[in-house]
Design a protein around this motif. Structure first.
Motif, short mmCIF file in Angstrom:
data_model
loop_
_atom_site.label_atom_id
_atom_site.label_comp_id
_atom_site.label_asym_id
_atom_site.label_seq_id
_atom_site.Cartn_x
_atom_site.Cartn_y
_atom_site.Cartn_z
N ILE A 1 1.09 2.15 -7.39
CA ILE A 1 1.74 3.44 -7.64
C ILE A 1 0.81 4.59 -7.26
CG2 ILE A 1 2.49 4.99 -9.49
CD1 ILE A 1 3.70 2.55 -10.90
N SER B 1 1.65 6.81 -4.06
CA SER B 1 2.07 8.17 -4.43
C SER B 1 1.15 9.20 -3.80
CB SER B 1 2.08 8.33 -5.96
OG SER B 1 3.01 7.45 -6.55
N ALA C 1 4.68 12.42 -9.29
CA ALA C 1 5.14 11.09 -8.94
C ALA C 1 4.42 10.02 -9.74
CB ALA C 1 4.95 10.85 -7.43
N ARG D 1 6.24 7.62 -12.72
CA ARG D 1 6.29 6.17 -12.62
C ARG D 1 5.52 5.49 -13.75
NH1 ARG D 1 5.51 7.30 -6.28
NH2 ARG D 1 7.73 7.24 -5.70
N GLN E 1 13.72 3.95 -12.73
CA GLN E 1 12.87 5.15 -12.66
C GLN E 1 12.85 5.71 -11.25
OE1 GLN E 1 11.15 7.32 -14.33
NE2 GLN E 1 9.96 8.18 -12.62
N GLU E 2 12.67 4.84 -10.26
CA GLU E 2 12.62 5.30 -8.87
C GLU E 2 13.97 5.86 -8.42
OE1 GLU E 2 9.97 5.66 -7.10
OE2 GLU E 2 8.75 4.80 -8.72
N THR F 1 14.59 9.26 -10.15
CA THR F 1 13.78 10.33 -9.54
C THR F 1 14.38 10.77 -8.21
OG1 THR F 1 11.79 9.44 -10.58
CG2 THR F 1 11.48 10.89 -8.70
N ASN F 2 14.82 9.82 -7.42
CA ASN F 2 15.45 10.15 -6.13
C ASN F 2 16.75 10.90 -6.33
OD1 ASN F 2 15.47 9.60 -3.07
ND2 ASN F 2 17.49 8.88 -3.71
N GLY G 1 9.14 5.02 -2.90
CA GLY G 1 10.07 4.58 -3.94
C GLY G 1 11.04 3.52 -3.44
N THR G 2 11.57 3.74 -2.24
CA THR G 2 12.50 2.77 -1.67
C THR G 2 11.79 1.45 -1.39
OG1 THR G 2 13.76 4.56 -0.66
CG2 THR G 2 14.13 2.34 0.19
N ILE H 1 11.15 -0.52 -4.57
CA ILE H 1 12.33 -1.22 -5.07
C ILE H 1 12.68 -2.41 -4.20
CG2 ILE H 1 14.79 -1.01 -5.54
CD1 ILE H 1 14.28 1.94 -6.21
#
Length: 508
Positions: free
Chosen positions: A323, A327, A340, A344, A406-407, A410-411, A463-464, A467
């Motif tokens: 992270i 980030s 960020a 996270r 969470q991701e 945030t997006n 973030g993508t 995931i």
């Protein structure tokens, strides 16, 4: 002298007295002068034999700790041994001629009256009772023995009273001690057992049947008990005993694994004493057994949790490192990077809070989701629609789901459904059965609606990638993110019950 010997001697004296009375009666009817007399019967002829008989009786009776007395038909004392001085603080001389009730008191006399009436009717009687004496209450066994004349008539009776106070108190103390021991054993659900070495005979309290998974009415034998031992336990127990004996120790403590008839494994704690050891072997072994199965399971579970915690900490540190690294690498400004990282880490922290409340034994999916979306709720107004059955997740999957939400959240705040006033997000989940597998699966769908039109980005952000790659790997499944014009749709597939394999890997 014991009671039986005294009664035998009293019987002999009674026969002698009957002979003496017969001789006295013969002397009383004779008018022939004895040699050396002035004429008529000698003055001591009727007294000498009685004196000798009483002297013999007193020599026996005065050396006894029991009360010995002779009472006539008027219920008056005619003989008492020296024990009366200790028992009721009265000398035999002071008791002579007294009525029974005058000597012992009216309450005590009323208590003994039925037995006295029985012996005066020719019946031997006895009773045990707490008798009041000047020196205190004493537990006494009193016996009343009739004295018969030649014609069978009752001329008096013997009284023999034994002080059983110390015996009675010892019995009461022993009974109380046994009751306390039984209470302690029952409260501790312990079994008491004994094995004789020569015969291998086993004796045990009924509780041992329960500890071995047997019904209470099943008789125990050494062969039957040993048949329930886990493989190798019999040799190990023998080695433990021999090792203790080699040290000169007579007490052993060890754990024993047994397999119940239903196939379940149980643990017993054994504490034993090796008794009467000769030639290096005990004649018998006496001990107690206590079921510690739950404690052993708790220890194993604790060790599993420690191993799992170590695994989780390592993974968490790796996640935090990733992270921070990603980030900082993708942020254009320091404040953006800080926001960020904090967001996270907070998501990770909230997921850990849920698992901590559950002792890291898993968490319910709805609670994980609710904790994950909490930062994105505004003024108590929810823009999330949650749908799905009650499901429990392993710790690994709970953390991954929380990080994914969470991701996505945030997006959505930056670019999606939460960036305006009308957008909404639906989160629904269900169980699946992946083809070709017996494992249970989870499908979770995040779908945004009502937000700004979505344009698929030219490159994947951290973030993508977090995931779709890292969290998908952690979930042992797959994650797809679709940038539909109506809103982002994220579909997560994960296996739920592969956690056992994961636990075994961690344990190994």
């Amino acid at each position: 002298m014991n009671t039986d010997a005294l009664l035998h001697r009293l019987a002999e004296l009674e026969r002698e007295n009957r002979e003496l009375r017969a001789r006295l009666q013969a002397h009383a009817t004779s008018t022939e002068p004895r040699p050396g007399s002035a004429g008529g019967a000698h003055a001591d002829d009727g007294e000498w034999p009685l004196h000798v008989s009483e002297k013999k009786l007193r020599q026996i009776a005065d050396h006894l700790p029991a009360l010995v007395a002779y009472v006539d038909t008027d219920q008056r004392y005619r003989f008492n041994n020296r024990a009366y001085e200790t028992w009721i603080a009265r000398t035999p001389e002071s008791l002579y001629g007294l009525h029974l009730w005058e000597a012992v008191g009216f309450p005590a006399y009323e208590r003994t009256r039925p037995y006295i009436e029985a012996v005066l009717a020719g019946q031997r009687s006895a009773h045990e009772w707490w008798a009041p004496f000047r020196t205190g209450m004493r537990y006494v066994k009193s016996e009343y023995i009739p004295d018969r004349a030649e014609d069978g008539s009752i001329v008096g009776f013997y009284v023999l009273a034994s002080d059983l106070t110390e015996t009675k108190l010892s019995q009461a103390a022993l009974a109380e001690s046994e009751a306390r021991l039984r209470l302690a054993i029952d409260a501790g659900r312990m079994a008491v057992w004994e094995v004789e070495t020569a015969t291998e005979k086993v004796s045990a309290s009924p509780e041992l049947n329960r500890l071995l998974g047997l019904s209470p009415d099943v008789p125990l034998s050494t062969e039957q008990v040993r048949s329930l031992y886990y493989p190798g336990e019999q040799k190990r127990l023998r080695d433990v005993a021999l090792e203790a004996l080699s040290r000169g120790d007579r007490h052993v403590e060890t754990e024993l694994r047994v397999v119940w008839p239903d196939g379940s494994l149980h643990w017993l704690l054994l504490r034993a004493e090796l008794q009467d050891v000769e030639n290096g072997l005990p004649a018998r072994t006496l001990g107690v057994a206590l079921d510690i199965t739950e404690m052993k399971k708790a220890e194993e579970h604790q060790q599993l949790l420690i191993n799992e915690l170590n695994h989780r900490v390592k993974n968490t540190l790796a996640t935090v490192q990733s992270i921070a690294s990603q980030s900082l690498r993708n942020a254009s400004t320091t404040s953006e990077a800080r926001a960020a990282v904090e967001g996270r880490l907070f998501a990770l922290s909230r997921a850990h809070d849920v698992l901590t409340r559950e002792n890291w034994d898993g968490a319910y999916l709805r609670e994980v989701v609710q904790e994950a979306i909490a930062p994105f709720q505004a003024d108590g107004h929810s823009r999330f629609d949650l749908r799905g059955p009650e499901m429990r997740l392993p710790p690994r999957i709970a953390l991954a789901i929380a990080m994914a939400i969470q991701e996505l959240g945030t997006n959505a705040v930056k670019y999606g459904a939460l960036s305006n006033e009308t957008g909404r997000i639906g989160i629904k989940w269900s169980t699946t059965r992946p083809s070709g597998s017996d494992a249970q699966g989870l499908e979770l769908v995040w779908a945004e609606t009502g937000g700004p039109p979505v344009i698929e980005p030219s490159h994947r952000g951290f973030g993508t990638r977090l995931i779709e790659r890292s969290l998908a790997h952690e979930l042992h499944g797959d994650v797809t993110i679709a940038f539909a014009p109506t809103g982002v749709v994220c579909t997560i597939h994960a296996l739920l019950n592969d956690g056992d394999a994961d636990r075994e890997a961690v344990r190994a």
